[in-house]
Design a protein around this motif. Sequence first.
Motif, PDB file in Angstrom:
ATOM      1  N   ASN A  29       0.830  -1.209   0.000  1.00 25.60           N
ATOM      2  CA  ASN A  29       0.000   0.000   0.000  1.00 25.60           C
ATOM      3  C   ASN A  29       0.863   1.257   0.000  1.00 25.60           C
ATOM      4  O   ASN A  29       0.586   2.232  -0.703  1.00 25.60           O
ATOM      5  CB  ASN A  29      -0.920   0.017   1.227  1.00 25.60           C
ATOM      6  CG  ASN A  29      -2.062  -0.966   1.117  1.00 25.60           C
ATOM      7  OD1 ASN A  29      -2.495  -1.291   0.018  1.00 25.60           O
ATOM      8  ND2 ASN A  29      -2.547  -1.446   2.245  1.00 25.60           N
ATOM      9  N   LEU A  30       1.918   1.230   0.812  1.00 21.38           N
ATOM     10  CA  LEU A  30       2.820   2.388   0.875  1.00 21.38           C
ATOM     11  C   LEU A  30       3.480   2.656  -0.477  1.00 21.38           C
ATOM     12  O   LEU A  30       3.504   3.800  -0.952  1.00 21.38           O
ATOM     13  CB  LEU A  30       3.914   2.137   1.931  1.00 21.38           C
ATOM     14  CG  LEU A  30       3.578   2.414   3.387  1.00 21.38           C
ATOM     15  CD1 LEU A  30       4.708   1.909   4.272  1.00 21.38           C
ATOM     16  CD2 LEU A  30       3.354   3.896   3.612  1.00 21.38           C
ATOM     17  N   VAL A  31       4.010   1.597  -1.073  1.00 19.63           N
ATOM     18  CA  VAL A  31       4.684   1.750  -2.359  1.00 19.63           C
ATOM     19  C   VAL A  31       3.700   2.268  -3.414  1.00 19.63           C
ATOM     20  O   VAL A  31       4.025   3.154  -4.221  1.00 19.63           O
ATOM     21  CB  VAL A  31       5.303   0.420  -2.806  1.00 19.63           C
ATOM     22  CG1 VAL A  31       5.857   0.525  -4.232  1.00 19.63           C
ATOM     23  CG2 VAL A  31       6.412   0.004  -1.842  1.00 19.63           C
ATOM     24  N   GLY A  32       2.488   1.732  -3.380  1.00 16.32           N
ATOM     25  CA  GLY A  32       1.483   2.170  -4.340  1.00 16.32           C
ATOM     26  C   GLY A  32       1.114   3.635  -4.168  1.00 16.32           C
ATOM     27  O   GLY A  32       0.969   4.372  -5.148  1.00 16.32           O
ATOM     28  N   LEU A  33       0.977   4.071  -2.908  1.00 15.94           N
ATOM     29  CA  LEU A  33       0.639   5.472  -2.650  1.00 15.94           C
ATOM     30  C   LEU A  33       1.757   6.415  -3.092  1.00 15.94           C
ATOM     31  O   LEU A  33       1.505   7.543  -3.516  1.00 15.94           O
ATOM     32  CB  LEU A  33       0.353   5.668  -1.153  1.00 15.94           C
ATOM     33  CG  LEU A  33      -0.989   5.157  -0.642  1.00 15.94           C
ATOM     34  CD1 LEU A  33      -1.012   5.166   0.878  1.00 15.94           C
ATOM     35  CD2 LEU A  33      -2.134   5.988  -1.203  1.00 15.94           C
ATOM     36  N   ILE A  34       3.000   5.960  -2.986  1.00 20.87           N
ATOM     37  CA  ILE A  34       4.134   6.801  -3.382  1.00 20.87           C
ATOM     38  C   ILE A  34       4.292   6.845  -4.903  1.00 20.87           C
ATOM     39  O   ILE A  34       4.453   7.915  -5.504  1.00 20.87           O
ATOM     40  CB  ILE A  34       5.433   6.284  -2.726  1.00 20.87           C
ATOM     41  CG1 ILE A  34       5.370   6.463  -1.212  1.00 20.87           C
ATOM     42  CG2 ILE A  34       6.645   7.027  -3.291  1.00 20.87           C
ATOM     43  CD1 ILE A  34       6.497   5.774  -0.471  1.00 20.87           C
ATOM     44  N   LEU A  35       4.228   5.666  -5.539  1.00 17.73           N
ATOM     45  CA  LEU A  35       4.532   5.585  -6.966  1.00 17.73           C
ATOM     46  C   LEU A  35       3.360   5.975  -7.864  1.00 17.73           C
ATOM     47  O   LEU A  35       3.572   6.550  -8.950  1.00 17.73           O
ATOM     48  CB  LEU A  35       4.981   4.167  -7.314  1.00 17.73           C
ATOM     49  CG  LEU A  35       6.308   3.696  -6.721  1.00 17.73           C
ATOM     50  CD1 LEU A  35       6.626   2.291  -7.229  1.00 17.73           C
ATOM     51  CD2 LEU A  35       7.436   4.653  -7.081  1.00 17.73           C
ATOM     52  N   SER A  36       2.138   5.670  -7.452  1.00 15.37           N
ATOM     53  CA  SER A  36       0.993   5.872  -8.340  1.00 15.37           C
ATOM     54  C   SER A  36       0.840   7.317  -8.814  1.00 15.37           C
ATOM     55  O   SER A  36       0.648   7.553 -10.015  1.00 15.37           O
ATOM     56  CB  SER A  36      -0.289   5.388  -7.657  1.00 15.37           C
ATOM     57  OG  SER A  36      -0.256   3.991  -7.490  1.00 15.37           O
ATOM     58  N   ASP A 133      -3.762  20.623   1.185  1.00 18.66           N
ATOM     59  CA  ASP A 133      -3.776  20.521  -0.272  1.00 18.66           C
ATOM     60  C   ASP A 133      -3.535  19.074  -0.678  1.00 18.66           C
ATOM     61  O   ASP A 133      -3.243  18.209   0.154  1.00 18.66           O
ATOM     62  CB  ASP A 133      -2.731  21.449  -0.916  1.00 18.66           C
ATOM     63  CG  ASP A 133      -1.307  21.163  -0.449  1.00 18.66           C
ATOM     64  OD1 ASP A 133      -0.978  19.995  -0.192  1.00 18.66           O
ATOM     65  OD2 ASP A 133      -0.514  22.123  -0.341  1.00 18.66           O
ATOM     66  N   LEU A 134      -3.683  18.797  -1.971  1.00 17.03           N
ATOM     67  CA  LEU A 134      -3.619  17.422  -2.456  1.00 17.03           C
ATOM     68  C   LEU A 134      -2.274  16.773  -2.165  1.00 17.03           C
ATOM     69  O   LEU A 134      -2.200  15.614  -1.751  1.00 17.03           O
ATOM     70  CB  LEU A 134      -3.898  17.393  -3.967  1.00 17.03           C
ATOM     71  CG  LEU A 134      -3.965  16.014  -4.617  1.00 17.03           C
ATOM     72  CD1 LEU A 134      -5.066  15.185  -3.979  1.00 17.03           C
ATOM     73  CD2 LEU A 134      -4.201  16.154  -6.125  1.00 17.03           C
ATOM     74  N   ARG A 135      -1.181  17.541  -2.354  1.00 14.66           N
ATOM     75  CA  ARG A 135       0.143  16.987  -2.102  1.00 14.66           C
ATOM     76  C   ARG A 135       0.312  16.606  -0.631  1.00 14.66           C
ATOM     77  O   ARG A 135       0.796  15.525  -0.296  1.00 14.66           O
ATOM     78  CB  ARG A 135       1.215  17.989  -2.520  1.00 14.66           C
ATOM     79  CG  ARG A 135       2.650  17.466  -2.379  1.00 14.66           C
ATOM     80  CD  ARG A 135       3.647  18.574  -2.709  1.00 14.66           C
ATOM     81  NE  ARG A 135       3.505  18.999  -4.089  1.00 14.66           N
ATOM     82  CZ  ARG A 135       4.132  18.429  -5.101  1.00 14.66           C
ATOM     83  NH1 ARG A 135       4.952  17.410  -4.885  1.00 14.66           N
ATOM     84  NH2 ARG A 135       3.971  18.871  -6.330  1.00 14.66           N
ATOM     85  N   SER A 136      -0.107  17.510   0.256  1.00  8.20           N
ATOM     86  CA  SER A 136      -0.001  17.242   1.697  1.00  8.20           C
ATOM     87  C   SER A 136      -0.887  16.079   2.110  1.00  8.20           C
ATOM     88  O   SER A 136      -0.511  15.245   2.935  1.00  8.20           O
ATOM     89  CB  SER A 136      -0.375  18.491   2.494  1.00  8.20           C
ATOM     90  OG  SER A 136       0.497  19.556   2.214  1.00  8.20           O
ATOM     91  N   SER A 137      -2.088  16.011   1.523  1.00 13.70           N
ATOM     92  CA  SER A 137      -3.005  14.919   1.854  1.00 13.70           C
ATOM     93  C   SER A 137      -2.400  13.576   1.487  1.00 13.70           C
ATOM     94  O   SER A 137      -2.489  12.606   2.245  1.00 13.70           O
ATOM     95  CB  SER A 137      -4.337  15.109   1.118  1.00 13.70           C
ATOM     96  OG  SER A 137      -4.974  16.293   1.533  1.00 13.70           O
ATOM     97  N   SER A 138      -1.774  13.509   0.319  1.00 13.19           N
ATOM     98  CA  SER A 138      -1.161  12.250  -0.117  1.00 13.19           C
ATOM     99  C   SER A 138      -0.008  11.862   0.801  1.00 13.19           C
ATOM    100  O   SER A 138       0.151  10.695   1.169  1.00 13.19           O
ATOM    101  CB  SER A 138      -0.664  12.396  -1.559  1.00 13.19           C
ATOM    102  OG  SER A 138      -1.742  12.664  -2.423  1.00 13.19           O
ATOM    103  N   PHE A 139       0.801  12.848   1.183  1.00  9.03           N
ATOM    104  CA  PHE A 139       1.945  12.559   2.055  1.00  9.03           C
ATOM    105  C   PHE A 139       1.475  12.093   3.437  1.00  9.03           C
ATOM    106  O   PHE A 139       1.992  11.115   3.979  1.00  9.03           O
ATOM    107  CB  PHE A 139       2.809  13.811   2.188  1.00  9.03           C
ATOM    108  CG  PHE A 139       3.959  13.652   3.157  1.00  9.03           C
ATOM    109  CD1 PHE A 139       5.074  12.909   2.814  1.00  9.03           C
ATOM    110  CD2 PHE A 139       3.896  14.222   4.421  1.00  9.03           C
ATOM    111  CE1 PHE A 139       6.123  12.748   3.713  1.00  9.03           C
ATOM    112  CE2 PHE A 139       4.936  14.062   5.317  1.00  9.03           C
ATOM    113  CZ  PHE A 139       6.052  13.326   4.964  1.00  9.03           C
ATOM    114  N   LEU A 140       0.492  12.800   4.004  1.00  9.38           N
ATOM    115  CA  LEU A 140       0.014  12.449   5.337  1.00  9.38           C
ATOM    116  C   LEU A 140      -0.690  11.098   5.347  1.00  9.38           C
ATOM    117  O   LEU A 140      -0.726  10.424   6.380  1.00  9.38           O
ATOM    118  CB  LEU A 140      -0.929  13.538   5.859  1.00  9.38           C
ATOM    119  CG  LEU A 140      -0.262  14.887   6.169  1.00  9.38           C
ATOM    120  CD1 LEU A 140      -1.312  15.953   6.446  1.00  9.38           C
ATOM    121  CD2 LEU A 140       0.679  14.760   7.360  1.00  9.38           C
ATOM    122  N   SER A 141      -1.237  10.696   4.220  1.00  3.48           N
ATOM    123  CA  SER A 141      -1.897   9.395   4.143  1.00  3.48           C
ATOM    124  C   SER A 141      -0.915   8.240   4.278  1.00  3.48           C
ATOM    125  O   SER A 141      -1.319   7.111   4.547  1.00  3.48           O
ATOM    126  CB  SER A 141      -2.649   9.266   2.808  1.00  3.48           C
ATOM    127  OG  SER A 141      -3.680  10.219   2.718  1.00  3.48           O
TER     128      SER A 141
END
Length: 291
Positions: A29-36, A133-141
């Motif tokens: 899940n982590l790899v997918g959230l980073i790479l996708s 913002d979207l970038r922060s949301s993705s990172f915090l997820s």
Amino acid sequence: MSNMVAAHVPQAAKARALGMSFTGFHTGNLVGLILSPLILMQFGWQALFYTFGLAGAPLLAIWLAAAPKPTPKPVAADSSTQSKGSSQPVSVWKLLSHPATWAIIIVNVVNHWGYFIYLNWMPSYFSKALGFDLRSSSFLSLAPWLVMAVGSSAAGFLADSLIAKGYSITKVRKGLQTVSMLIPAIALLFLANPNISPMAAVAAMTAALGITSLGQAGFVANMSDIAPKQAGQMFGLCNTFGCLSGILGVLSVGFIVETTGSFVHVFQITAALYVFAVVCWNLLCTGDKVF
């Protein structure tokens, strides 16, 4: 995986084996959230399917090379030669006839309800409710999934060490599963406060998702406790209920948020379900072999 652990891993290391397996699952899940997002922005959505599809090929080759081959079972001359402890087929209805199975099913249903809500709605919550913002949301997820990946292995080592010290399997399974749902329930009640600060919300969300990883040494390990020779069948049966619950949870959140404009009721309902599951678990669970 469940069949393999039940057949090839000793009882003293069972929770550790499952914990490490689920660490790999959550790391994915982590790899997918980073790479996708990177793949999507650079190459388009089609590249996501090609990338992850092709990445599965070498993993499949490793699995086929490393996975233990099933041992052929000798054919008995007649039924009188079969030992009492030999593996016999167990029907789904027989599995469903015992309270211990329903303990796992109920917890699995509630676990998947929460899990798929987090997986699908957490970035939206960070963005729409907390204003990131979207970038922060993705990172915090990423933070909750990182905690969950580490927690899965830690839970396995903790469970096996407690059993080695003389605690009964039933007490260990009940205790870890209880903690894995009661603390997230408390965290969700904090999240239900509309005045919660963004950083406190991130911490509470990380706790709500991350601590559920203790359940890998609770209800997941319990499947091979009660049905060591039908562990795969038990996993598939209980996961069927869980996946249906996950689908319902994701759809329900969409309806609730659209209707109320808030995630408050989502957190309250999920917290209540966690408490309900803990009560059922402690009433029905056993660490003894049943099937």
